[in-house]
Enzyme design. Structure first.
Site, PDB file in Angstrom:
ATOM      1  CG  ASP A   1      -1.936   0.811   1.340  1.00 54.93           C
ATOM      2  OD1 ASP A   1      -2.974   1.110   0.374  1.00 54.93           O
ATOM      3  OD2 ASP A   1      -2.014   1.727   2.202  1.00 54.93           O
TER       4      ASP A   1
ATOM      5  CD  GLU B   1      -2.069   2.473  -3.524  1.00 58.66           C
ATOM      6  OE1 GLU B   1      -3.322   3.221  -3.922  1.00 58.66           O
ATOM      7  OE2 GLU B   1      -1.895   2.346  -2.448  1.00 58.66           O
TER       8      GLU B   1
HETATM    9  C1  GLC Z   1      -4.374   2.809  -0.613  1.00 58.82           C
HETATM   10  C2  GLC Z   1      -5.751   1.994  -0.444  1.00 58.82           C
HETATM   11  C3  GLC Z   1      -6.740   2.752  -0.130  1.00 58.82           C
HETATM   12  C4  GLC Z   1      -6.359   3.124   1.194  1.00 58.82           C
HETATM   13  C5  GLC Z   1      -5.418   4.065   1.315  1.00 58.82           C
HETATM   14  C6  GLC Z   1      -4.541   4.186   2.887  1.00 58.82           C
HETATM   15  O1  GLC Z   1      -4.522   3.886  -1.577  1.00 58.82           O
HETATM   16  O2  GLC Z   1      -5.776   1.519  -1.909  1.00 58.82           O
HETATM   17  O3  GLC Z   1      -7.722   1.717  -0.055  1.00 58.82           O
HETATM   18  O4  GLC Z   1      -7.478   4.012   1.876  1.00 58.82           O
HETATM   19  O5  GLC Z   1      -4.049   3.474   0.637  1.00 58.82           O
HETATM   20  O6  GLC Z   1      -4.503   2.842   3.184  1.00 58.82           O
END
Ligand code: GLC
Length: 544
Positions: free
Chosen positions: A228, A281
């Site tokens: 994440d 991500e």
């Molecule tokens: C990422 C996740 C999202 C979450 C954020 C904070 O973007 O995909 O769902 O709210 O991180 O952890």
């Protein structure tokens, strides 16, 4: 390390490497599984509830492995199922090494891993390293005083209670990314909700503690992690104000320390057998920067590149996105990812406005060079649910795309309750897995045919990519591996388009099913996309 019996078992389930065919005299180059895999994201809360609390659970996932195997996906990625107060629906983790009772137990998890592996499917889990929940024991301790052993595990700063330490803003609210803590009489940093304090990755104890959480799951045999918001890990220690135009963009947080941390994380995975992988991500809407997160093959294995997800459904827009990926990723030997939908954005079926476009988009997604990620429910063509104000629960306004998956036609749609935590998506009965499986013309069958085509073709899985000439509004490209080739044509317009291609090509998959197995007519229907293969007896058709 896994005991040798276990690593043997892993290789027995499905081959970890497959040879690349091609040049006559070069030895086969081992290819990691994740380059040719199609990865399917499950948002556990919304997949299937077996206990009657209206929230999906791990057992619900296990019970539907048949669906996923039949569909033909290679790996699953589960969004968080860890102990959590659920302020951000699991992305606020209170214990990295346990399952929240809403989802089941560690024993359920172990069973799920085992059942996935027995079917030759890999399992990735989410890892949320940038922040914990404010209920995590680390933060509880950290906030208890200024001199406790974990005092420096988070970002604490002095200052006047009326003036936050810098101008950073939190996601979702757009409010300052700082909350004043009465007990310490200090501010703490949170790039998301106040209940999600950011960990201080400059502290070596934090690094070690987080590596330990990775080992916990690697020892339980997960095949890797979706990580994440990894671009936020290595912050500039000085926490400088950001230029006002960049305040809300994460580009400003792209900082060298993150790369050092990723190399450390990667080493943890590399210490395990069996091609464990990381997809990060990197929420930086700049493809050139995203490409740097692959490092020199020593950081992320894969990175999400989100600009295409935000591109309009237009041929020119998509051509530009693909070109950017080729330009930025290829020189670094970075393998791209492609994603149209996830749990943070409106589904592409809703964004693109029609089922026929969503079908064409599926052909594009599964025809491009790189690893495609599917978001559970897109194979059913689900639209976002309409959420009445009294049922809104997400602070980020993302409830629509998180609507529960309908498995059967009947009310309750295969869940243990009739009314789950979020409303059903539109036309849930017609779009249920049960209804679509019975209908050869459904979106579900289209995805299945596309996945089968990919699985059966080394050109589609790992072949080269080159554009072909095409009329305005159409994208056409060739994928080639050695002698094998496939053509992909996508008509972005609602009018028919001529698509002159060499003779001897037949339709392998069509977004509307039309003409499959027959010679391509040379014309694309409105919103139609096709995968073409050389007809039997014509060079380049061999399956691989
Ligand atoms: C990422 C996740 C999202 C979450 C954020 C904070 O973007 O995909 O769902 O709210 O991180 O952890």
């Amino acid at each position: 390390m896994l005991p040798p019996e276990l690593s043997d078992r892993r290789s027995a389930i499905s081959p970890l490497h497959e040879p690349v065919r091609g040049a006559l005299y070069s030895p086969p180059v081992p290819q990691p599984w994740w380059k040719s895999a199609v990865i399917y994201q499950i948002y556990p809360r919304s997949f299937c509830d077996t206990t009657g609390d209206g929230v999906g659970d791990l057992e619900g996932i296990r019970r539907h492995l048949d669906h996923l195997e039949w569909l033909g996906v290679d790996a699953l990625w589960l969004s968080p199922f860890f102990t959590s107060p659920m302020k951000d629906f699991g992305y606020d983790v209170a214990d990295y090494c346990d399952v929240d009772p809403l989802f089941g137990t560690l024993a359920d998890f172990d069973r799920l891993v085992e059942h996935c592996h027995a079917r030759g499917m890999r399992l990735l889990i989410d890892w949320v390293p940038n922040h914990t929940s404010d209920q995590h024991p680390w933060f509880v301790e950290s906030r208890s005083s200024r001199d406790n052993p974990k005092a420096d595990w988070y970002w604490w700063r002095d200052g006047s209670p009326h003036v936050p330490p810098n101008n950073w803003v939190a996601a979702f609210t757009g409010e300052p990314a700082w909350t004043w803590d009465e007990s310490r009489q200090q501010w703490y940093l949170h790039m998301f909700l106040a209940e999600q304090p950011d960990l201080n990755w400059w502290n070596p104890e934090v690094v070690e503690a987080m590596h330990t959480t990775l080992r916990f799951w690697l020892d339980r045999d997960v095949d890797g992690f979706r990580m994440d918001v990894v671009h936020l890990l290595g912050k500039d220690r000085a926490l400088p104000d950001l230029p006002s135009d960049a305040r809300r963009t994460n580009v400003a947080h792209d900082y060298p320390r993150t790369h050092e941390l990723l190399r450390g994380i990667r080493k943890v995975l590399d210490g395990y057998p069996g091609d464990r992988m990381i997809v990060g991500e990197v929420y930086i809407l700049d493809t050139a920067r995203v490409a740097t997160y692959y490092g020199r093959g020593d950081e992320l294995h894969l990175a999400f590149n989100f600009p295409p997800l935000y591109a309009a459904w237009e041929a020119d827009a998509w051509r530009a996105e693909v070109d950017r990926v080729v330009e930025e990723f290829d020189p670094r030997d970075a393998w791209p990812t492609w994603v149209l939908s996830n749990h943070d954005n409106p589904r592409h079926r809703s964004r693109y406005g029609s089922e026929s476009r969503a079908r064409a988009a599926a052909v594009l997604l599964l025809g491009l060079r790189g690893t495609p990620f599917l978001y559970a429910g897109e194979e059913l063509g689900l639209e976002d649910a309409l959420i009445p104000p009294e049922r809104e629960v997400d602070p980020g306004g993302r409830d629509g795309c998180r609507a529960p998956l309908p498995w059967t036609r009947a009310p309750g749609h295969g869940w243990a309750v009739e009314e789950p935590w979020l409303p059903w998506p539109p036309q849930a009965a017609e779009h249920s897995a049960e209804a679509e499986r019975e209908d050869q013309a459904s979106m579900l069958h289209l995805y299945r045919r596309l996945l089968a085509a990919r699985r059966g073709s080394s050109a589609l899985r790992r072949g080269s990519f080159s554009w072909l000439e095409a009329p305005a509004g159409v994208l056409a490209f060739e994928r080639r591996a050695g002698e094998e080739r496939r053509l992909v044509l996508v008509n972005f317009e609602a009018a028919p388009a001529p698509a002159a291609v060499a003779e001897g090509l037949e339709v392998e998959v069509a977004s509307d099913g039309a003409g499959e197995g027959r010679t391509f007519s040379g014309e694309l229907g409105p919103d139609q996309a096709v995968v073409l293969r050389p007809a039997p007896g014509v060079a380049g058709g061999a399956a691989g």
